[in-house]
Each structure stands twice: as structure tokens, then as C-alpha cells.
Design an enzyme around this catalytic site. Structure first.
Site, PDB file in Angstrom:
ATOM      1  N   ASP A 136       0.817  -1.218   0.000  1.00  0.00           N
ATOM      2  CA  ASP A 136       0.000   0.000   0.000  1.00  0.00           C
ATOM      3  C   ASP A 136       0.851   1.268   0.000  1.00  0.00           C
ATOM      4  OD1 ASP A 136      -2.256  -1.734   0.348  1.00  0.00           O
ATOM      5  OD2 ASP A 136      -1.873  -1.771   2.498  1.00  0.00           O
ATOM      6  N   GLU A 177     -11.431   0.494  -3.291  1.00  0.00           N
ATOM      7  CA  GLU A 177     -10.696   1.003  -2.119  1.00  0.00           C
ATOM      8  C   GLU A 177      -9.435   1.735  -2.567  1.00  0.00           C
ATOM      9  OE1 GLU A 177     -10.079  -2.766  -0.168  1.00  0.00           O
ATOM     10  OE2 GLU A 177      -8.464  -3.326  -1.527  1.00  0.00           O
TER      11      GLU A 177
END
Ligand code: 6LW
Length: 544
Positions: free
Chosen positions: A13, A177
Site C-alpha cells: 500500500d 478502495e
């Protein structure tokens, strides 16, 4: 040359920001402490860790119940002299919070919790008119989609209504997301991930003339995925990206991906990669001409190549200083003083709590039941580790420790509490000191979980009682792990060789993290304080 991955090992991420000539990047850290490692680069190729954003208990309070709880995807941004890092602590009822700093090396502020900000993967967007926007993914139980709200950064609170901006490119897209908003040539671009963070991960984009929408999806979506390349393709799971514009107007994207090891095994978890991005007809083209993440790209023309960090540097830590290096992580917040640096040794206290599952206890607990245990205890485990960052490596330690009944200390290849390979010094059935190789695996039967311990080999060791020193070595090569021990560094014997570590991959073990090679100690120490002393630890990268 930009060589992928730019951060090897468990660094998922990624989020990136440029401030003049400097680039900063942060990644998720889940239940490892300190949290949110932060890196600096001037050439996008060489990244040096400059600290951790969350480095104290008041910012990050974690337990070891669930390794994939804790800190999820962070975003880093900069505005008018202040750095902002926003993220979710899944172990703090999923609260989203911001910390700020004037210097990215720290110190970072205490938490500013954003009340009413549901879901995960928060991001900030600073518009030209001074307004700031928060984007995040849908809250638990809500329709999937990414939402946006204005945010007042003085009060650290959301302003006005929150609005769902986009639910992804696919109809009924799974897990929309990781949103980020960017502004370019009068358009607001909303880039997200969808398909879930495993094999079907993808990055998609939409745009709007107004920041709050209506967003129109790009007809050419997804702009990046490896899901169509098959399960033999050496880099998979590509997704969750962030864009950065260079001073000369060229663009790059950082994103997560996993390198496969010995088949479809993602032992190192999700790592950080980079690709160039060009723009055509108002939309981004990722990795022009190939459309996938390559192992290398030419260095950006406008950046000086001035990094020095060797990607395959040998790490030899003698534990001489009074502070641990940045590569070391605890599992959960170290509430107790179970670690000390003393006499040039890392001293790990034998704690009652083991690094293997203690709540499952062979009886069986569902994943959800286990999740409910988060935060129920502040007990620590005595563990200190660093990431496995190469497909092939050797780790060696010198351990000073004379085991007694129920005491263990040694090295562990740890994916999580129930997926491990350990080389541990303990007593054998005869009560003599030995070194064993033990695996812990999780088995699922009828939706209940059971864990299984297996001894793969054991050797007796003749340690002198007054200075009981032993050398332990783990060699990893793709999915094969070999284990060696001995009282002389030059004459190690094989405890067992080529144990199949494929089960350590996240595709089997589940969760969001990657393998660590750590040191640990445990034992029943109610009446006495006992430490295992690690004199030094070396990590030698060999390949990959
Ligand atoms: C993260 C989500 C994801 O919050 O996995 O890759 C979750 N994407 O965006 C944990 O890393």
C-alpha cells in the site's frame, strides 16, 4: 535504472509525495511496531528509510492477537510546510486518524482522530482554492464505493455531507478502495483499486470537472492489473497505487505487487513497485507499450542518479549501540521491557506468552472469533525481527542461552502466529540441550481452525554451562528452507535441509503481511527473570 521492486519484502500500500527535489514514501505496517515506515529518495530508485511515522505507544497501541490488524494503508501528503499522514488503525475500532510533522523524519504529532470517517484507506486532497477533501472506502455494512467529504484540517473534522463518488469500473466491483484524488489540466482524477488485494487486484480511474463529482469512469479501465497474466507470471497482485508528478511534468506510479517464489507462493507478501505513467487523450497510460509492471525501467531523465544504497547489502548487527536500527520490528507495542541492549547483545526476556497461537490451543477458533480478541490483552511476545527481502538469503545469529524445562529461544521465519518455521534451542525428551526445527501450520476443518506443530529434525548440542554459546543459521532459497546449528561457527551441522516453506505464503497463510526472520524467546518465568542473549545477527542476501 529503476529496479523493481523498489522496496523488497513486506511493504504494501505505498503512498508517495514529492516536495521540490525530495520524494517520500510510506507503507502499511499492520501489527508490527514501530508503525508506518517512511522512506526518502531523490532519484526514485534508491530509497532510504528515515524513520517510522508512528514510533510511540501514545500513537500506536497494538497487541499480537491478529497480525493483520493494526495499521492499514497510509497516505502521505504535503501542504504549505506541513506533512500529513492519514491512515486507519483496524485494532482501534477501525478509527481513521491524521498525524502531522514539519520534518518527515519526525517527530510526528499525536493522533487526530477523524470522527465519522468510516471505512479504510483514507486519503487527503488539497485543492487550489484552499479546500481540503477526505476520501475513503465505504464503511462496514455499506454499499461498496469510495466516498468524499470536505475536511477542516484546523479542527481535524469532516465538514458537510459525505458523498459516494464512484463504485469502481466493473459492475459490482469487489472492494473498491485505496482512493486518491489528483488534479490535472482542469480535471479531478479519482484513482482507486478494485478486485481485492489478491490475484484479481486492479487499478482503475475516473474523472470529473467538479471535485465532488459526477465522476465518469475511463473506458480503458483498468489502467493496471496482472490478473490476466496467469498464475505463473512472476509478479502478481498488482494494485493499490499512488501517482507522483516530477518537476519536469513526467509522472510515475508506485503500487503494491508480489513476487512469486517456487510456484504460486507469496512468502514475502506485498512489496512496492514503480512504473512510468504517460498521459494520452486525458487519461493515464501505465508502463507505455507493455501495460504491465516490468522488472526495470530507465531512470527518469530529469532526476540525478545520486542514491548509494546497495539493494543487496549484507546486514550485520552487533547490537553495539543504545538504539535498535530502523529495520527491526516488534510484534505489537512493546508494553513490557522485554528487550534490552546490554553488553553488545540483544537481550530477549523469556516471556510466558509464545509466538505460536495461544488462544486456538489446538481446539479450534474461527477467524472471526479470533478477531474479537483484538485488544483484550496487553501481553507481549518476545520477538524482534526484520523482513525477508530476497528470494534467496542466509540469516545467522550467535545465541547465548542455556535452556531449561519449557524454555525456547532461537530464530523464526514468521508469516503469522500460525504459519512459522522455527530453529529453536530447547531441551529434548532426555532433558539435554538440543536445537530443533519445528513448523507451525494452521489447518482448517469444517470451518474451524486447528494448528499443528511438526518437528522436522533435531540435533543435540554440547554447550558449556558457564558460556553456553550456539550458532544458528537459516538458508532460504525460494520455498526451500534449510536449518543449521553448532557450537562452532565453522562447523555447523544440518538440523534439516530443504523443508518446504510454501505454506508460509500469504495465499495459504492469509492476511496482509509478509515473512519476517526474527529472534524470539519464551518460557515459564514466573519466579525468575531470564534472558536469551543474541550477540549478533547477520542477513546475507543471495538472490532476488
Ligand atoms: C488495504 C487495502 C488493500 O487497506 O489491502 O491493497 C488492505 N489493498 O486497500 C490492507 O493492505
Amino acid at each position: 535504472m529503476l529496479t523493481n521492486p523498489i522496496l523488497s519484502g513486506f511493504y504494501p500500500d505505498p503512498s508517495i509525495v514529492r516536495v521540490e527535489d525530495d520524494f517520500y514514501m510510506v507503507t502499511s505496517s499492520f501489527s508490527f511496531f514501530p508503525g508506518v515506515p517512511i522512506f526518502h529518495s531523490r532519484d526514485l530508485a534508491h530509497w532510504e528509510q528515515i524513520g517510522h511515522v508512528l514510533d510511540r505507544e501514545s500513537q500506536l497501541s497494538l497487541t499480537y492477537e491478529m497480525i493483520s490488524g493494526g495499521i492499514f494503508a497510509p497516505t502521505i501528503r504535503y501542504h504549505e510546510g506541513t506533512y500529513y499522514m492519514i491512515t486507519t488503525n483496524a485494532s482501534m475500532q477501525g478509527k481513521n486518524f491524521i498525524v502531522t510533522a514539519k520534518d518527515p523524519k519526525g517527530p510526528w504529532s499525536e493522533l487526530h482522530v477523524i470522527e465519522g470517517a468510516v471505512g479504510i484507506d483514507p486519503s487527503l486532497f488539497f485543492d487550489d482554492d484552499g479546500k481540503v477533501y477526505y476520501t475513503g472506502s465505504a464503511g462496514y455494512g455499506e454499499e461498496p464505493g469510495v466516498w468524499c467529504s470536505e475536511i477542516d484540517l484546523k479542527k481535524m473534522e469532516l465538514v458537510g455531507e459525505r458523498k459516494v463518488l464512484w463504485a469502481g469500473a466493473l459492475k459490482n466491483a469487489a472492494s473498491p478502495e485505496g482512493p486518491h484524488i489528483y488534479k490535472k489540466d482542469g480535471w479531478y482524477y479519482l484513482m482507486i483499486s478494485e478486485g481485492g488485494t489478491e490475484h484479481y487486484h486492479a487499478i482503475t480511474i475516473s474523472r470529473s470537472k467538479e471535485v465532488m463529482g459526477e465522476y465518469e469512469g475511463f473506458e480503458g479501465n483498468p489502467i493496471l492489473t496482472h490478473r490476466h497474466l496467469g498464475k505463473n507470471y512472476p509478479i502478481c497482485n498488482v494494485g493499490h497505487g499512488d501517482l507522483v508528478e516530477l518537476k519536469d511534468g513526467s509522472w510515475y506510479m508506485v503500487m503494491l505487487g508480489s513476487r512469486l517464489m517456487g510456484g504460486y507462493h507469496k512468502i514475502m507478501g506485498r512489496e512496492t513497485f514503480i512504473t512510468p505513467v504517460t498521459w494520452e487523450d486525458g487519461w493515464p497510460v501505465v508502463s507505455y507499450g507493455t501495460g504491465k509492471v516490468e522488472l526495470s525501467y530507465p531512470s527518469p531523465e530529469s532526476l540525478p542518479v545520486n542514491g548509494t544504497k546497495e539493494k543487496r547489502a549484507v546486514v550485520l548487527d552487533h547490537f553495539d549501540g543504545d538504539k535498535l536500527g530502523m529495520e527491526w520490528n516488534f510484534l505489537g507495542t512493546p508494553y513490557e521491557d522485554f528487550v534490552k541492549l546490554q553488553d553488545s547483545c540483544l537481550m530477549l526476556k523469556l516471556l510466558k506468552k509464545q509466538i505460536t497461537p495461544w488462544e486456538l490451543d489446538g481446539i479450534g477458533t474461527s477467524f472471526y472469533e479470533k478477531y474479537l480478541l483484538i485488544g483484550k490483552t496487553k501481553e507481549c511476545v518476545s520477538f524482534l525481527g526484520r523482513r525477508q527481502q530476497h528470494k534467496s538469503f542466509e540469516v545467522m545469529v550467535k545465541l547465548v542461552f542455556l535452556p531449561e524445562e519449557s524454555e525456547h529461544a532461537g530464530l523464526v521465519v514468521l508469516q503469522n502466529d500460525a504459519h512459522q518455521l522455527r530453529l529453536e534451542c530447547c531441551l529434548n525428551e532426555k532433558g539435554d540441550p538440543c536445537v530443533k526445527c519445528v513448523s507451525t501450520k494452521l489447518l482448517v476443518k469444517e470451518e474451524r481452525q486447528y494448528y499443528k506443530e511438526e518437528c522436522h529434525g533435531s540435533v543435540e548440542v554440547n554447550m558449556t554451562k558457564d558460556k553456553p554459546a550456539i550458532y544458528l543459521k537459516i538458508k532460504g532459497n525460494e520455498t526451500n528452507y534449510s536449518f543449521y546449528a553448532g557450537t562452532s561457527k565453522e562447523q555447523l551441522v544440518a538440523v534439516c535441509e530443504n523443508v518446504d516453506g510454501g505454506f508460509l505464503g500469504s495465499e495459504t497463510a492469509g492476511g496482509f503481511v509478509g515473512a519476517y526472520i526474527g529472534m524470539f524467546a519464551s518460557g515459564v518465568t514466573e519466579t525468575k527473570e531470564k534472558y536469551a542473549a543474541f550477540d549478533w545477527y547477520s542477513y546475507v542476501p543471495i538472490e532476488g
